[in-house]
Design a protein around this motif. Structure first.
Motif, PDB file in Angstrom:
ATOM      1  N   CYS A 120       0.874  -1.283   0.104  1.00 11.04           N
ATOM      2  CA  CYS A 120      -0.021  -0.035   0.012  1.00 11.04           C
ATOM      3  C   CYS A 120       0.771   1.163  -0.034  1.00 11.04           C
ATOM      4  N   SER A 165      -3.485  -3.840   0.329  1.00  5.85           N
ATOM      5  CA  SER A 165      -4.398  -3.308   1.283  1.00  5.85           C
ATOM      6  C   SER A 165      -4.739  -2.072   0.872  1.00  5.85           C
ATOM      7  N   MET A 167      -7.260  -1.297  -1.734  1.00  7.74           N
ATOM      8  CA  MET A 167      -8.681  -1.402  -2.042  1.00  7.74           C
ATOM      9  C   MET A 167      -8.835  -0.712  -3.495  1.00  7.74           C
ATOM     10  N   TYR A 192      -6.387  -8.120   0.499  1.00  6.30           N
ATOM     11  CA  TYR A 192      -7.228  -7.623   1.184  1.00  6.30           C
ATOM     12  C   TYR A 192      -8.416  -7.264   0.604  1.00  6.30           C
ATOM     13  N   LYS A 195     -12.140  -5.181   2.858  1.00 14.02           N
ATOM     14  CA  LYS A 195     -11.486  -4.069   3.946  1.00 14.02           C
ATOM     15  C   LYS A 195     -12.282  -2.980   3.920  1.00 14.02           C
ATOM     16  N   TYR A 196     -12.925  -2.930   5.123  1.00 15.77           N
ATOM     17  CA  TYR A 196     -13.808  -1.827   5.296  1.00 15.77           C
ATOM     18  C   TYR A 196     -13.551  -0.590   6.037  1.00 15.77           C
ATOM     19  N   ALA A 197     -14.256   0.408   5.854  1.00 10.71           N
ATOM     20  CA  ALA A 197     -13.657   1.763   6.295  1.00 10.71           C
ATOM     21  C   ALA A 197     -14.085   1.869   7.547  1.00 10.71           C
ATOM     22  N   ARG A 217     -10.927   7.627   3.827  1.00 12.39           N
ATOM     23  CA  ARG A 217     -10.660   6.625   3.007  1.00 12.39           C
ATOM     24  C   ARG A 217     -12.114   5.927   2.652  1.00 12.39           C
ATOM     25  N   ARG A 218     -13.132   6.336   2.591  1.00 13.63           N
ATOM     26  CA  ARG A 218     -14.349   5.916   2.242  1.00 13.63           C
ATOM     27  C   ARG A 218     -14.598   5.895   0.985  1.00 13.63           C
ATOM     28  N   GLN A 221     -12.361   2.349   0.478  1.00 15.44           N
ATOM     29  CA  GLN A 221     -12.456   1.145   1.519  1.00 15.44           C
ATOM     30  C   GLN A 221     -14.237   1.112   1.653  1.00 15.44           C
TER      31      GLN A 221
END
Length: 328
Positions: A120, A165, A167, A192, A195-197, A217-218, A221
């Motif tokens: 990343c 990682s 996304m 990943y 991978k959730y925010a 980072r929404r 992610q």
């Protein structure tokens, strides 16, 4: 048959019998230890928000890796803190970057250890986002080349698995193509995938010095409200060449882990993230919970949901308990 013919307590009265009929086990072999690597020499620097977790200089990172490996933990994942940061995150793919140096040292001294690297840009960019910027928007497609270059530099250093990682859409395919074309077709990709925010990443961002300088980072992610979307993300990564897939975080997303496990035949990993660790550690330090029992229960829940592998800061501690016969 009901009571009194069926007495469920019969198989719970003895610790030996409980072990014999236990459905779910966690073993050291199931765990991956995250390690933070930073510049300098002789450095072991505690992370304030994660008591028991340290940042290590390259010359000392073998110490925690060796301890974990000798206790039965087969793998570590490396996160790097660079000498300097810029808009592109160019230290991420520097041949003498901290992660690249750490990989070479670990593989030289512990050749059987499985070394995984986070791929990343967030730790390396001056703005703290996971890709290149166009204005204040992360640009997906231009970022793919940098991620592939980063993964390739890790492969040249001798890594076993790379773990993107970021996304970004299409990054698994870009990395797989770059690795294969350079002759590193034996390097695995741990994606990943879901991978959730999440609000549970705060302590990690302190440890890795990777908090975004603006915004969040929404935009790349995942929304914590979505589970079907996670299955689509997993499908895409599998189609692009992932060898293993991951759900992150773990404990708040046990339902997603279960759905992913039922969806794919590949190994499924879950990351017990920094916020999960910090909550258990802090509550234990305050005497509010039995921390040992709580983290054992948490790891068991993650395995029970369907995770084959768990990334956890408790890996060494768990393996020590297992060695003493207490981990079960």
């Amino acid at each position: 048959m009901g009571f009194p013919q069926r007495r469920m307590r019969r198989l719970r009265r003895s610790g030996t019998v409980r072990r014999m009929v236990r459905e779910t086990w966690v073993r050291p072999d199931d765990l991956i230890l995250p390690l933070f690597v930073r510049p300098g020499r002789g450095v072991r620097e505690p992370v304030a928000s994660m008591p028991g977790v340290d940042r290590w200089s390259v010359d000392r990172v073998v110490e925690p890796a060796r301890e974990a490996f000798e206790l039965g933990v087969p793998a570590v994942i490396l996160f790097g803190l660079p000498e300097g940061k810029d808009e592109e995150g160019s230290e991420a793919w520097a041949e003498e970057g901290v992660v690249q140096q750490a990989v070479r040292r670990l593989k030289a001294e512990l050749p059987e250890l499985v070394v995984v690297t986070d791929v990343c840009l967030c730790e390396y960019t001056s703005h703290g986002h996971c890709g290149l910027l166009q204005g204040e928007r992360v640009a997906n497609d231009p970022t793919l080349d940098r991620l592939a270059r980063t993964a390739l530099s890790h492969a040249r250093a001798g890594v076993d698995w790379v773990a993107p990682s970021d996304m970004m859409d299409g990054r698994v395919a870009a990395i797989r193509r770059a690795l294969d074309e350079a002759g590193f077709d034996d390097v695995s990709i741990l994606a990943y995938s879901a991978k959730y925010a999440s609000a549970f990443y705060g302590p990690f961002r302190e440890a890795a010095e990777s908090a975004p300088a603006f915004g969040d980072r929404r935009g790349y992610q995942m929304d914590p409200a979505n589970a079907r979307e996670a299955l689509l993300e997993v499908d895409l990564d599998v189609a692009e060449g992932a060898d293993l897939v991951m759900v992150k975080p773990a404990l708040p997303y046990l339902d997603v882990i279960r759905q992913v496990r039922e969806r794919v035949g590949l190994p499924v990993a879950a990351y017990q993230v920094s916020g999960e660790y910090a909550m258990l550690r802090a509550a234990g330090m305050q005497g509010w919970i039995d921390e040992r029992q709580a983290f054992l229960e948490s790891l068991t829940a993650i395995r029970r949901a369907g995770a084959d592998l768990i990334l956890t800061y408790y890996a060494t501690e768990f393996a020590r308990l297992w060695r003493e016969g207490l981990g079960g």
